[in-house]
Motif scaffolding. Structure first.
Motif, short mmCIF file in Angstrom:
data_model
loop_
_atom_site.label_atom_id
_atom_site.label_comp_id
_atom_site.label_asym_id
_atom_site.label_seq_id
_atom_site.Cartn_x
_atom_site.Cartn_y
_atom_site.Cartn_z
N ASP A 79 -11.75 -15.71 -3.01
CA ASP A 79 -12.02 -14.75 -1.93
C ASP A 79 -13.39 -14.14 -2.21
O ASP A 79 -13.52 -13.18 -2.96
N LYS A 81 -15.49 -12.50 -0.34
CA LYS A 81 -15.74 -11.15 0.15
C LYS A 81 -15.20 -10.12 -0.85
O LYS A 81 -15.90 -9.21 -1.28
N MET A 82 -13.96 -10.32 -1.26
CA MET A 82 -13.33 -9.43 -2.24
C MET A 82 -14.10 -9.46 -3.55
O MET A 82 -14.38 -8.42 -4.16
N PHE A 166 -9.19 -9.16 4.46
CA PHE A 166 -9.65 -10.20 3.55
C PHE A 166 -8.82 -11.45 3.84
O PHE A 166 -7.66 -11.54 3.43
N SER A 169 -7.28 -13.73 0.94
CA SER A 169 -6.19 -13.09 0.21
C SER A 169 -5.05 -12.69 1.14
O SER A 169 -3.96 -12.39 0.67
N HIS A 173 -7.49 -3.96 3.35
CA HIS A 173 -7.71 -2.74 2.55
C HIS A 173 -8.96 -2.08 3.04
O HIS A 173 -9.82 -2.73 3.64
N ALA A 175 -12.54 -1.11 2.15
CA ALA A 175 -13.47 -1.72 1.20
C ALA A 175 -13.70 -0.82 -0.01
O ALA A 175 -14.14 -1.28 -1.07
N PRO A 178 -11.31 -1.91 -3.49
CA PRO A 178 -11.82 -2.83 -4.53
C PRO A 178 -13.09 -2.30 -5.18
O PRO A 178 -13.30 -2.52 -6.38
N MET A 204 -6.08 -6.75 -9.24
CA MET A 204 -6.02 -7.55 -8.02
C MET A 204 -4.58 -7.86 -7.63
O MET A 204 -4.22 -7.88 -6.45
N LEU A 208 -4.37 -4.48 -5.34
CA LEU A 208 -4.89 -5.11 -4.12
C LEU A 208 -3.88 -6.07 -3.50
O LEU A 208 -4.10 -6.58 -2.40
N MET A 210 -3.07 -9.10 -4.00
CA MET A 210 -3.53 -10.45 -3.65
C MET A 210 -2.59 -11.49 -4.26
O MET A 210 -2.00 -11.24 -5.30
N THR A 218 -10.80 -15.73 -7.71
CA THR A 218 -11.72 -14.63 -7.41
C THR A 218 -12.17 -13.93 -8.69
O THR A 218 -13.33 -13.53 -8.84
#
Lengths: 305, 271
Positions: A79, A81-82, A166, A169, A173, A175, A178, A204, A208, A210, A218
């Motif tokens: 992921d 972006k994450m 995301f 995942s 959330h 941003a 994270p 994570m 998060l 995930m 990630t």
């Protein structure tokens, strides 16, 4: 066959670093950790000076995590972006951590704080992950996992601004989450002088939420960037990176990471978590023994930091 | 196989150096014979230890001639230097961890002794102290900080020697000096294993000839340990071109990671 290491100033049987690389690379590909908490003490055990061991390991992790990230990216487990948000938080946190170390050193009991933080973190993470994955393995046997009730914390997290979805995942959330937790891991990692993969993975998974397989990919992605930075700083300011040793290690670890990524697909998320928890606990116990048993020698190589 | 060949090559070089050493020794002894007051000679066979890519330690031999009936002590030591070591101590009576450091001045980083008999039987304590022979003499000479009193200094110097011995850098019994009587002269010879842990440095070989508990003559030679070839290039680069070295290390790691990733994909991976 023996090779002489120009920065470590010692000679080593090449089978040792290649074998260590293979084993730790395998763990890296499986669990998304850099493995510094295993590799550095093992290298010291084989006669590499401690400062060179830590610096060279970060160079080696660049290769292992590139190999691992690449393998996980191919099977859709990264992921980005994450990863980038965690990385940004980790970077800022790292800066604070380095300052915190300076303050601690000035008070004179840095080693004590660092060691205790390390043991507590390893212990808490290991025990929590162990029992949580044990419980979810049992639950999976008897019934389908129920949709979890939203806790107060969950509602609070949902109310934060910058809500982002995301896709990889499958979570939504703010941003900020994270970013803040990435920063938190960054502070601790800088204080303990480790990469922090063993902290980032539980963050994570549990905060998060995930899926475990995306967590591994990630985590490797963000470890890669951390270790590039650390390798450069170590080489530039401390002259502690041994290129020959790094090459020997990465021969094993890049292959190990690939095997780990493939093998990891065959295991369930819970199984991965519980094995990682056991490894973390074993390392914790070993450190506790080191702290409490009388050492055979009272002096060790100085220098560095 | 390759290792075998390399080792053989080293042996050959060593043998050649031995011959040269022998010839040199003979020349030196001839020169010495004319000057009766300076009879002791010393020659290290292997006065240049080259640390290359496949280096795994070496051996150093010292030979020469001396007055008949003298006992001999051969000392090989690095220059004295500033050394810093981390110190372990107990915190709260339970936990062992690093508690600061100690620094040493006026102590060699590496130190090897060989002799014809036990040094205590050859020399008096005063003579050992005067010539820095033996760990006790080194302890008296060294400056150790912090050490509140003599007892504490002795304790930490003992730990220092223990650490050095475990790193193969100190040895009080590095080998036995053998002697042969020949033409009214005494030829001596010692072969020491040279540990790969000994850093590149110019080492001083000092030979002491002793009689009745006293040093009557000394002779000196040098052993130069130097990095060569690829080892030297890397060591120099790490020190002098640190930024470039760091970048190359990172790029090589990235390339290796991607390279192996590609190979695995071509090899018909998980898809």
């Amino acid at each position: 066959m023996y090779l002489y290491l120009p920065v470590a100033l010692t000679s080593i049987n090449i089978l040792i670093p290649v074998g260590l690389g293979l084993a730790v690379g395998l763990l890296s590909g499986l669990f998304g950790v850099g493995g510094g908490f295993l590799m550095t003490p093992l290298l010291i055990m084989f006669g590499i000076p401690s400062t060179v061991a830590a610096a060279t390991d970060s160079n080696q992790i660049v290769a292992a995590s590139t190999s691992g990230t690449y393998a996980h990216w191919r099977i859709g487990n990264v992921d980005f972006k994450m990863g980038l948000i965690l990385l940004a938080g980790g970077f800022i946190g790292g800066l604070f951590g380095v300052e915190a170390i300076k303050v601690l050193r000035a008070t004179g009991n840095a080693d004590f704080v660092i060691k205790i933080t390390y043991v507590l973190m390893l212990g808490v993470v290991g025990i929590y992950m162990f029992f949580e994955s044990l419980a979810s393995m049992k639950k999976a046997k008897t019934e389908e996992v129920k949709a979890e009730k939203e806790s107060g914390l969950g509602r609070f997290l949902k109310s934060l601004p910058l809500q982002t979805h995301f896709e990889k995942s499958g979570v939504t959330h703010s941003a900020l989450i994270p970013f803040i937790f990435g920063g938190f891991v960054g502070v601790l990692a800088a204080i303990m002088g480790v990469g922090g993969g063993f902290l980032m993975v539980p963050v994570m998974v549990y905060i998060l939420r995930m899926p475990m397989h995306v967590v591994v990919g990630t985590s490797l992605f963000q470890i890669l960037f951390n270790c590039i930075e650390v390798t450069f700083l170590q080489a530039y300011t401390n002259h502690n990176v041994d290129f020959i040793l790094a090459v020997l290690l990465l021969v094993g670890s890049t292959i190990g990471a690939q095997v780990g990524a493939v093998f990891g697909r065959k295991l369930k998320g819970e199984q991965l978590k519980i094995i990682l928890a056991v490894i973390v606990l074993v390392v914790t116990v070993k450190i506790v023994f080191d702290l409490t048993l009388s050492p055979s020698m009272l002096l060790s190589q100085g220098g560095g930091h | 196989m390759r290792q075998f060949r390399v080792q053989r090559a080293i042996v050959l070089v060593r043998e050649r150096l031995n011959t040269i050493g022998l010839i040199m020794g003979v020349i030196l002894s001839l020169a010495a014979a004319q000057d009766a007051s300076a009879e002791l000679t010393a020659k290290a066979n292997h006065d240049r230890v080259k640390v290359g890519f496949f280096y795994h330690g070496s051996s150093v031999s010292v030979r020469g001639v001396s007055d008949p009936g003298t006992d001999l002590i051969v000392k090989i030591a690095s220059p004295e230097q500033h050394q810093m070591l981390r110190k372990k101590g107990k915190i709260g009576g339970v936990l062992w961890m690093n508690v600061g450091s100690i620094t040493l001045e006026q102590a060699p980083a590496a130190y090897f002794l060989g002799s014809t008999k036990k040094i205590g039987e050859i020399l008096s304590g005063d003579e050992m102290d005067r010539n820095a022979i033996g760990y006790e003499a080194l302890a008296k000479r060294a400056k150790l900080d912090p050490a509140a009193d003599e007892q504490e200094k002795a304790k930490w110097f003992g730990e220092f020697v223990k650490y050095k011995e475990s790193s193969h850098l100190y040895s009080a019994e590095a080998g036995k000096v053998t002697v042969v009587e020949k033409d009214g002269k005494q030829e001596y010879y010692i072969l020491m294993d040279w540990p790969y842990q000994a850093a590149p440095e110019k080492y001083t070989v000092t030979v002491y000839a002793a009689k009745d508990g006293k040093v009557i003559e000394t002779a000196e030679a040098n052993v130069l340990v130097e990095q060569v070839g690829i080892v030297k290039s890397f060591a120099d680069m790490a020190k002098n071109k640190a930024a470039l070295y760091g970048l190359i290390s990172i790029l090589a790691a990235l390339a290796a990671g991607f390279g192996v990733g590609m190979i695995f994909r071509k090899g018909g991976g998980a898809h």
